[in-house]
Motif scaffolding. Structure first.
Motif, mmCIF file in Angstrom:
data_model
loop_
_atom_site.group_PDB
_atom_site.id
_atom_site.type_symbol
_atom_site.label_atom_id
_atom_site.label_comp_id
_atom_site.label_asym_id
_atom_site.label_seq_id
_atom_site.Cartn_x
_atom_site.Cartn_y
_atom_site.Cartn_z
ATOM 1 N N GLU A 122 1.129 -1.259 0.169
ATOM 2 C CA GLU A 122 0.210 0.549 0.073
ATOM 3 C C GLU A 122 1.178 1.348 0.305
ATOM 4 O O GLU A 122 1.145 2.007 -0.313
ATOM 5 N N HIS A 123 1.690 1.275 0.289
ATOM 6 C CA HIS A 123 2.667 2.251 0.599
ATOM 7 C C HIS A 123 3.589 2.700 -0.800
ATOM 8 O O HIS A 123 3.862 3.733 -0.747
ATOM 9 N N LEU A 136 2.022 2.287 -3.311
ATOM 10 C CA LEU A 136 0.951 2.887 -4.234
ATOM 11 C C LEU A 136 1.806 4.601 -4.170
ATOM 12 O O LEU A 136 1.043 5.032 -5.388
ATOM 13 N N ASP A 137 2.332 4.610 -3.772
ATOM 14 C CA ASP A 137 2.883 5.937 -4.019
ATOM 15 C C ASP A 137 4.352 6.115 -4.781
ATOM 16 O O ASP A 137 4.786 8.016 -4.285
ATOM 17 N N ASP A 138 4.940 5.638 -4.630
ATOM 18 C CA ASP A 138 6.310 5.316 -5.542
ATOM 19 C C ASP A 138 5.888 6.428 -6.460
ATOM 20 O O ASP A 138 4.643 6.168 -7.663
ATOM 21 N N PRO A 139 7.461 6.796 -7.013
ATOM 22 C CA PRO A 139 7.978 7.789 -8.369
ATOM 23 C C PRO A 139 7.903 7.067 -9.464
ATOM 24 O O PRO A 139 7.149 7.542 -10.146
ATOM 25 N N ARG A 185 3.452 1.345 -9.526
ATOM 26 C CA ARG A 185 2.396 1.575 -8.339
ATOM 27 C C ARG A 185 1.144 0.712 -9.426
ATOM 28 O O ARG A 185 0.948 0.018 -8.158
ATOM 29 N N ARG A 225 -0.689 -2.139 -7.555
ATOM 30 C CA ARG A 225 -1.951 -2.519 -7.226
ATOM 31 C C ARG A 225 -2.158 -3.992 -7.992
ATOM 32 O O ARG A 225 -3.317 -4.429 -7.395
#
Length: 322
Positions: A297-298, A300-303, A308, A312
């Protein structure tokens, strides 16, 4: 220079250029044969003759242009060209021979294996590899003891394609004992067909090889073999000093559904190398352990958008686990 008689169906102008006094004209004419009006047999005959041209650049062009023509005359000319005085001609001939698709022509290669030149022998084994001829097994097995590493490496390739279990012990020994790292790497990859215990033992030892490319190959092959006993060593390999090794170890742990590796793989989701983060997400999706959900879940904010997307997908895969 070319002395073959032109066909009535051919291009007289092209034939004249093939015999021109200027070797650059002849070189271009050789390449133009591919788009000529000549029949395939005639093209092969002209190209084979051009591989005996006085000019090395013409011979090199002919050895390259004849690729795809699986005719005995072409193969014989290419085998002869492996002993050419010019290095580029030899390399072109070796590369073209490796593209042979007709197993029926493999006998010509096998018959030439008694050559004492290491370059020639290695090139012949390279050409034999994908033909998967049963007759190449014994010569390749014997060549594992050849003093030249190039020959040993190509012989390993032949044996890997043949997938004959009788070669496993010899290949496994090379994977951990050969003096040349490229041979050890080739042997580690060739063991991918063998589910025998000695293959797994050799590959686990190869995970400690001083050469990182050997470790990388061993890590990848262990996953292909499904070697569950190697999971502890593969977990250690995640932290290899070369990220490429860690990537292959992670990929294999995913294939092995290694739940014991979840904490270490989760840690990779914060790695500086995005390829490792992507591989970690893929592996966690394959393992499908709920402990990975917070870290994914963290992610999901990957650059990196690919990370991302893969995070998912992994979450979806884990969510489908009952």
């Amino acid at each position: 220079m070319l002395t073959t008689t032109p066909s009535a169906l051919g291009d007289a102008g092209l034939h004249a250029r093939l015999g021109d006094a200027d070797d650059e004209v002849r070189r271009i004419a050789v390449m133009d044969l591919l788009d000529s009006e000549y029949e395939e047999e005639q093209v092969v005959s002209f190209l084979s003759a051009a591989m005996r041209d006085p000019s090395a650049k013409v011979r090199a062009a002919a050895a390259q242009t004849i690729e795809g023509y699986d005719y005995p005359e072409a193969i014989e000319a290419l085998i002869d060209a492996l002993s050419d005085s010019d290095a580029q001609v030899r390399e072109n001939a070796a590369t073209t021979l490796a593209e042979i698709k007709a197993a029926s022509l493999g006998g010509l290669l096998l018959a030439a294996l008694d050559n004492s030149d290491a370059f020639v022998t290695a090139a012949l084994f390279r050409a034999l590899r994908e033909l998967r001829l049963a007759g190449s097994f014994e010569p390749a097995l014997a060549a594992l003891a050849h003093p030249d590493a190039r020959v040993r490496r190509e012989a390993v390739g032949v044996l890997g394609y043949l997938k004959n279990i009788a070669a496993v012990d010899a290949i496994a020994a090379l994977a951990v004992q050969d003096s040349d790292p490229q041979v050890r790497k080739a042997a580690s990859g060739a063991l991918g067909f063998a589910s025998a215990p000695q293959a797994g033992i050799a590959l686990v030892r190869a995970l400690s090889d001083p050469n990182w490319q050997v470790r990388e190959e061993a890590a990848a092959t262990l996953g292909k073999l499904g070697t569950q006993a190697a999971i502890p060593q593969l977990i250690k390999a995640i932290e290899d000093g070369y990220w490429q090794v860690g990537l292959k170890a992670t990929r294999s742990l995913g294939r092995l559904k290694a739940k014991d590796a979840v904490p270490e793989i989760c840690a990779l989701l914060k790695h500086d190398v995005s390829n490792l983060r992507k591989e970690a997400a893929i592996a966690l999706g394959e393992i499908r352990d709920h402990r990975a959900i917070p870290e994914l879940e963290h992610a999901l904010d990957d650059p990196d958008p690919d990370v991302r997307k893969l995070a998912r997908l992994a979450l979806t895969q884990i969510g489908q686990t009952t």
